[in-house]
Design an enzyme around this catalytic site. Structure first.
Site, mmCIF file in Angstrom:
data_model
loop_
_atom_site.group_PDB
_atom_site.id
_atom_site.type_symbol
_atom_site.label_atom_id
_atom_site.label_comp_id
_atom_site.label_asym_id
_atom_site.label_seq_id
_atom_site.Cartn_x
_atom_site.Cartn_y
_atom_site.Cartn_z
ATOM 1 N N ASN A 10 0.870 -1.182 0.000
ATOM 2 C CA ASN A 10 0.000 0.000 0.000
ATOM 3 C C ASN A 10 0.901 1.225 0.000
ATOM 4 O OD1 ASN A 10 -1.839 2.031 0.474
ATOM 5 N ND2 ASN A 10 -2.158 1.523 2.633
ATOM 6 N N LYS A 12 0.111 4.286 -0.247
ATOM 7 C CA LYS A 12 -0.519 5.467 0.354
ATOM 8 C C LYS A 12 -0.310 6.696 -0.551
ATOM 9 C CE LYS A 12 0.363 3.327 4.790
ATOM 10 N NZ LYS A 12 0.110 3.390 6.188
ATOM 11 N N HIS A 96 -9.494 0.998 4.666
ATOM 12 C CA HIS A 96 -8.200 1.135 5.357
ATOM 13 C C HIS A 96 -8.394 2.013 6.597
ATOM 14 C CE1 HIS A 96 -4.066 2.300 6.207
ATOM 15 N NE2 HIS A 96 -3.723 1.189 5.569
ATOM 16 N N GLU A 98 -6.808 4.382 7.709
ATOM 17 C CA GLU A 98 -6.628 5.819 7.460
ATOM 18 C C GLU A 98 -7.884 6.418 6.835
ATOM 19 O OE1 GLU A 98 -2.888 5.408 5.408
ATOM 20 O OE2 GLU A 98 -2.017 4.684 7.281
ATOM 21 N N GLU A 168 -5.951 -5.434 10.145
ATOM 22 C CA GLU A 168 -4.908 -4.451 10.434
ATOM 23 C C GLU A 168 -5.213 -3.771 11.772
ATOM 24 O OE1 GLU A 168 -2.740 -3.141 6.678
ATOM 25 O OE2 GLU A 168 -4.493 -1.872 6.833
ATOM 26 N N GLY A 174 2.066 1.536 10.807
ATOM 27 C CA GLY A 174 3.022 2.635 10.722
ATOM 28 C C GLY A 174 3.694 2.972 12.044
ATOM 29 N N SER A 214 2.981 -2.919 10.316
ATOM 30 C CA SER A 214 4.424 -2.988 10.547
ATOM 31 C C SER A 214 5.040 -4.328 10.143
ATOM 32 C CB SER A 214 4.738 -2.654 12.012
ATOM 33 O OG SER A 214 4.322 -1.327 12.296
#
Ligand code: PEP
Length: 252
Positions: A10, A12, A96, A98, A168, A174, A214
């Site tokens: 991904n 991003k 996702h 985010e 996730e 991250g 991660s």
């Protein structure tokens, strides 16, 4: 049941057009011939056609990172699932963390997006996962249950065959804090059980469930060897071909 592994990067909102093309080509060039592991990259919208061209004729799958739920209309700044498909995408990432937590996308909206993608036959990577506070409050299973119940509502088992779930945990994305293999396997087993309860054992046995959060070369193999972990959704480590390919090859 043996399921193929699926490793997806991904990207991003990173890369330039040139670096995206170079990265995609380097990933394609580094794949081991004959491997059963599927590999994809979810790229920024403006680079989709360039990356599709760059990997044409290779096994690398190219996807979008989000889509709108309508087919078309006055939705400035948005992209439909059909447009992604037309641009050459073979999947889209929906839900996702985010998008859920940075853009306030809730379960019902994500369900509409998922249905819109499947309506144009665009496979989906559907992300679920709990916040740190939810894990600490032992709410992980309740959160996953809610995200799956609402997110997958109204889908048929046939449609589910074009959905991959990515687990996730938000606290692992991250942050460098990877879930332990036990935590990840337990969540994946819970997800597969929930999908079996909704769609039946057969659909659940075929379902690919990726872990994301991660993932790096040094923790990928242990995660990928868990019985219910069928691949990885990789953020940071997917931005360099070497570190991404090390994850792709971690399973042997
Ligand atoms: C992600 O963006 O889906 C992700 C898992 O990021 P990272 O690998 O950087 O934690």
């Amino acid at each position: 049941m043996s399921r193929p592994k699926l490793i997806v990067g991904n990207w991003k909102m990173f890369t330039t057009r040139q670096s995206a093309v170079e990265l995609a080509k380097a990933v394609a060039a580094g794949l081991k011939p004959g491997s059963t592991t599927r590999v994809g990259v979810a790229v920024p919208g403006p680079w989709i056609t360039s990356v599709v061209e760059a990997v044409a004729g290779t096994p690398v799958e190219v996807g979008g990172q989000n889509c709108h739920f309508e087919k078309e209309g006055a939705f400035t700044g948005e992209t439909s699932a059909g447009m992604l498909k037309d641009a050459g995408c073979s999947f889209v990432v929906i839900g996702h963390s985010e998008r859920r937590h940075g853009f306030g996308e809730g379960d019902e909206l994500l369900n509409k997006k998922l249905k819109a993608a499947l309506a144009v036959d665009l496979p989906v990577i559907f992300c679920v996962g709990e916040l740190l506070a939810e894990r600490e409050a032992t709410q992980t299973e309740a959160v996953l249950d809610r995200q799956l119940t609402h997110g997958l509502a109204g889908l048929t088992a046939e449609q589910l065959a074009r959905v991959v779930i990515a687990y996730e945990p938000v606290w692992a994305i991250g942050t460098g804090k990877v879930a332990t293999t036990e935590q990840a396997q337990a969540a994946h087993a819970f997800i597969r059980g929930k999908v079996a309860a909704i769609f039946g054992e057969n659909a659940a046995a075929k379902l690919l469930i990726q872990y994301g959060g991660s993932v790096k070369a040094d923790n990928a193999a242990a995660l990928l060897h868990q019985p219910d972990i069928d691949g990885a959704l990789v953020g940071g480590a997917s931005l360099k071909a070497d570190s991404f390919l090390a994850i792709v090859h971690a399973d042997g």
